[in-house]
Design an enzyme around this catalytic site. Structure first.
Site, PDB file in Angstrom:
ATOM      1  CD  GLU A 154     -10.271  51.765  53.907  1.00 45.74           C
ATOM      2  OE1 GLU A 154      -9.300  51.092  53.561  1.00 45.74           O
ATOM      3  OE2 GLU A 154     -10.993  52.419  53.116  1.00 45.74           O
ATOM      4  CD  GLU A 187     -13.579  59.235  47.855  1.00 47.57           C
ATOM      5  OE1 GLU A 187     -14.009  58.105  47.544  1.00 47.57           O
ATOM      6  OE2 GLU A 187     -12.603  59.395  48.603  1.00 47.57           O
TER       7      GLU A 187
END
Lengths: 408, 298, 408, 298
Positions: D62, D73
């Protein structure tokens, strides 16, 4: 102009005609609503000032003291304190009297800012005298007055505080009395100021009376208000004086001690109702903090707005008549009250107002039924002082303030 | 008490001074009445200064008993009061000063009402005007001026003064009119203090034409008219007297000299000399005013 | 949850259940007043908040612009700005939802202080995230939150400002979503926040509509409000959207220039309605200040409360529909508006609010009839900024501020 | 368009990957799927790191295309994104990187929706998902993960992916249930990203038993289940796979190494070696998980 032996008009002769003219104007416009003065005053208080202010039940305090504590929210008035009631009334009266200039003195700056706001609102030129030392301690308030277009004049005489500013304002008035109105900031000074300032603030208890009846169905058991000069106090008491069953509690600044240091001429408190003697100051006979010679003592309180050696003559009289109960609350208890209202009710009170909450805590066992506390002002102006004073003490209910050690 | 009641009645009917010394001070031409705060900047210096004023030609001297909140004073006299209080002046010391000072003119005490109201003689529990006036009379004070005591509130003090043979001087402002003027006229004795202009005490170079109008308003009073507020030169003194004043009162211009002495660290004798010289200038100016014709606009 | 193409729910999957639960609660309690939620909300807004706020005619401004200028006085709400309407609504909703904790983020601290007050009032534990740099710039507000019992958590990531605080609050929420409600401070974020926050603030225009009818007999010709995220704006517009004859003017922060510096990723303004492009930020599709790649630009305004790169999706839609007119007012004009209201009307506005008064001056020729300006907040919080920004410019109507060169 | 419509139909009925490379990655035992932000801390270093991950045994990688507001995040990956943006990373550079990087495993682009929504190829005025996916396909991207794009808003992107043969990976949270799960199942392809616990990305020492429950909820899905959020050791990888996961996704534990390298000023090769070693540990753990019996509570 008298409350028992208190009150009167002890002023220099040059001011007497102005005092008489004001007395006449007070009777015509304030007492008799000539030309609809009081109607305009009330309308402006509503639209510009934000009246009526709410009467709010304080849920946490009610639980804590096992009674119904209600808060009269004068802190929500424009400017953040009850002060505007009077400032707006007097500036408007000056307009009705044909005066073309306003002067006032201010210590901590609360009365000065209220007067400056009212003067801007009514388009009246305004000069405010303030001791140089006070100017340096209260710069945000000085700036607010200047923003509102007032001329702030520093007074450098003496120690540069409220006393000197009062003298300087008197001097200006003595020279300009024909065109100028002096807006006194509390229920002190010569007649008609004590009754006039009371009448302008009486809207507090007028609203309170209606609101407490609406919310509880009856009159309160007690009305509690802090007392320095006493304007919010008499405003909160005025419409209850004749209701003998309503306890009226005037909470004074007990400072660090009720004892006095006669040698230094310092009373480390501002408890003139509890500890003062009769005397003559700033135009009226009243209770004063003075030494055995009659020299006025330097008073002290954690809250600059209560820091005054005298008190309104009407309050002094009501205390002598046992109608008003004076209670002194010291700096520590006031600070604790400040933190309690802030963190349990979401209202940061002025340090002046905080004394009333110190009273609730210290006299909890005396409270019952419906207790109305006049929240005379908000505490935004006191943040720096609250940090310094809290750090200097061990206040159990204060938040951790270590990050503010260097100020805000 | 009967006596004093009679004295008061006499005073009110004929406008004469209750105190013969003050009356005498106006007999002999225009009176020059200087003011100093007692204890400024110290007891001893102040004594030398007051004696210098007497040498300079004072006919009456106003002695300030300092009060912590002198709301009627300008910055100059406020400064004198602060210095005197910091030097430890008290009412009792003031009376000792009066007993001690070596002058032979009548002395008038100028102070604020709270000091009178609170006064209690050493060892006594009683307070108030009666106590104050008794002690003042004993010390040799001839009269009182109380700037924050209007005629309406003056009856207790007036009665005490009558009892002890003191004069009670009132201040007439340019704005005083009608009933108030009447009320003062009924209570005044010794002399009337004619305030030359609005404002507080303080030396000014101009002396307002309000003075003329004030003197005219008082023309029917049977009491000497002493004009004060803003007189600082012999020339001004001359003009004021020529306008019809029976006396001139000068405070700030003299206190300025004391303040200069403090700032410049002059010796007491040096300051005293300057005060005497200034007093002489003013006294002579006043005397000239009486003998010269009144100045015209031409 | 859509306003034309704007709005939506662009959030991490972990938050979707919370968003759905909130949507459900919004519909039940806010839209349908289940369990009397809205009644309790309105009662608390009145008693604790001080509603209704007045609608006041501004005499000097009316004369200056030759029309009737009215001021909706949200500056008088508890806390000093409209922010409490929403904070109180959401904290109360969280209580109805059975949540036992509140989180919020704050940039300048206004939303944080309002949330802290509401949380104290409703006895809800509250954590507020704030960038470390913002904490140091807004210490009085940090102190107020702490006084109200909130836990203020410094966010040290990145530049330590609002963006980072939002991310950190999202993180907390993503981990605590089952017990915790995230109080978003404007009409931004995923559905239902934009409609819910609007509904809580709609009381402003509801009152305004009644008051202006009472005072003038009709509807206003224009309603003017400053716009950052847009909560006071939609609050002031909501009840007029269907009245096609009422001009709705959203005054954005024009900053120092409407040009952008794509190289540095900086837009020296916050005029997303006037100059932004469609994009997705913080959960919703709306107009944004972004570079050609879609990276969000750093916005700027003299007023930290308008300093946001996005705007509420509903406002973006109403602008596209030509129902709302966006106008950008630059820093200089806003400061001039700040001084004008202060010295001619006796009301010191927030710097955000001041933009609306800059609009009056710059577009005076377009004004006619009845113009209502929403005074979204008071300026006490902005005194230091006003000094610095005024000194840096040549503002003709500012007072002499030389004594404040070193701050207040 | 007809083709892609058909592809979508195929995918939805059989759950297979639209992209054959991603499908292949899960054929051969559990997939190890590492994540790094492209451009962290520089284009060149980042290239070396991604290649090291491939050497270490990555089955899919990824690649984060950094967005300025990475709301999903944790602080670790936010740090990587800040470094990458400060290093000048842009969508176009990202695609060049994809073309440039020397690995033979499928690459999945992880980014936020605004960059997709705003994307316009150099020289073009057209913007949006279709443009983005076309360019991604051209560069060699096999699939997309967009953490702020819920299934409800995904149709335009899903259509573009179908058209260009890319997989669209959705994240299933521990709280995802009912209709939402259904809606995702209908739109997912390639693999499903199973979020091991609530919160944002970030290495944690505990891996929640929410993982087991999540895998059970997804047992009927015909798509490989890759578990992510908080995996940082070979041992954890082993446990997760033993619990039934078809793959593991590791981001923060690797980004931590990159961050340490920046802080400690390691050479690119040194950091790359550490990344390769960590990748090997994780890949081997995953492999062990498949061969070992699932750990019991005993």
């Amino acid at each position: 102009g008298k409350f028992g032996d208190y009150g009167g008009q002890y002023v220099p002769e040059a001011l007497m005609p102005a005092i008489q003219e004001l007395t006449d104007a007070y009777e015509r416009y304030v007492v008799n609503n000539e030309d609809g003065f009081m109607d305009e005053f009330r309308q402006r208080l509503a639209d510009f000032g934000g009246r009526p202010t709410p009467l709010q039940r304080a849920d946490r305090l009610s639980e804590r003291y096992d009674c119904d504590v209600y808060l009269k929210r004068e802190d929500l008035l424009h400017g953040g304190a009850h002060k505007l009631n009077n400032a707006l009334g007097q500036v408007l009266l000056a307009k009705y009297m044909g005066k073309d200039r306003i002067i006032a003195e201010t210590g901590a700056g609360q009365h000065g800012t209220a007067t400056a706001m009212a003067a801007a609102h009514l388009d009246m030129p305004c000069t405010i005298y303030m001791g140089e030392r006070d100017i340096n301690r209260q710069r945000p308030n000085v700036f607010r007055m200047k923003l509102n277009g007032s001329d702030v004049k520093p007074v450098t005489a003496g120690r540069g505080t409220l006393k000197e500013a009062i003298s300087e304002t008197m001097r200006d008035w003595a020279a300009s009395v024909e065109t100028t109105h002096y807006v006194i900031g509390s229920i002190v000074g010569p007649h008609p100021f004590p009754v006039m300032v009371r009448d302008f603030h009486a809207v507090i208890s007028e609203e309170m009376r209606t609101q407490v009846r609406e919310q509880t169905g009856g009159l309160p058991d007690s009305v509690v208000a802090c007392a320095g000069g006493g304007s919010n106090t008499m405003g909160a008491f005025a419409h209850f004086v004749d209701d003998e069953d309503v306890n009226l509690v005037a909470v004074e600044a007990g400072g660090s001690s009720l004892a006095v240091d006669e040698e230094k001429g310092v009373a480390p408190n501002s408890a003139s109702l509890s500890t003062g003697d009769e005397g003559v100051l700033h135009g009226a006979r009243t209770k004063l903090l003075q030494d055995s010679f009659g020299q006025i003592m330097e008073s002290h309180s954690i809250s600059s707005g209560l820091d005054y050696a005298g008190v309104g003559p009407e309050l002094a009289h009501l205390v002598d008549e046992d109608r008003v109960t004076p209670v002194a609350i010291d700096d520590d208890a006031a600070l604790e009250g400040f933190h309690r209202l802030s963190n349990t009710e979401g209202i940061i009170p002025a340090l002046e107002t905080a004394h009333a909450f110190g009273y609730l805590e210290e006299h909890a066992e005396e409270l019952s039924g419906t207790v109305v506390v006049n929240v005379s002002g908000r505490g935004d102006k006191d943040l720096q002082a609250a940090i310094e004073e809290t750090e200097a003490r061990d206040i159990p209910n204060a938040p951790d303030m270590s990050m503010f050690s260097e100020g805000i | 008490m009967a006596d004093s009641g009679q004295a008061a009645e006499t005073r009110r009917s004929d406008g004469a001074a209750a105190n013969s010394e003050i009356a005498a001070a106006f007999d002999d031409g225009p009176a020059f009445i200087p003011y100093l705060a007692v204890g400024d900047p110290s007891y001893e210096a102040s004594k030398a200064y007051v004696e210098a004023l007497a040498r300079g030609g004072a006919d009456v001297i106003e002695l300030g008993l300092p009060f912590s909140e002198p709301i009627a004073e300008g910055p100059t006299i406020q400064g004198a009061i602060v210095r005197a209080l910091e030097g430890g002046m008290t009412p009792e010391l003031f009376f000792e000063f009066v007993e001690d000072v070596d002058v032979d003119v009548p002395l008038v005490c100028m102070t604020y009402y709270n000091l009178i109201y609170q006064y209690s003689p050493p060892g006594s529990d009683e307070r108030g005007p009666e106590q104050f006036v008794a002690r003042a009379a004993e010390a040799g004070i001839s009269g009182l001026v109380v700037p924050d005591l209007p005629a309406e509130e003056a009856d207790p003090l007036r009665a005490a003064c009558d009892e002890h043979g003191l004069d009670l001087v009132f201040i007439v402002a340019p704005t005083t009119e009608g009933e108030r003027l009447q009320s003062m006229m009924e209570r005044v004795s010794g002399y009337v203090y004619v305030q030359a202009r609005l404002g507080t005490t303080g030396a000014k170079s101009d002396v307002s034409d309000q003075t003329d109008r004030s003197l005219q308003r008082l023309s029917e009073w049977n009491v000497p008219k002493a004009v004060g507020f803003g007189i600082s030169s012999g020339e001004q003194a001359e003009r004021i007297v020529a306008s019809g004043a029976d006396g001139i009162i000068v405070g700030s211009a003299l206190v300025d000299i004391v303040a200069d002495g403090v700032d410049s660290e002059w010796s007491t004798a040096e300051t005293a000399d300057k005060l005497e010289a200034k007093a002489r200038e003013l006294a002579e100016g006043a005397t000239r005013g009486q003998t010269e014709p009144a100045p015209s606009d031409e």
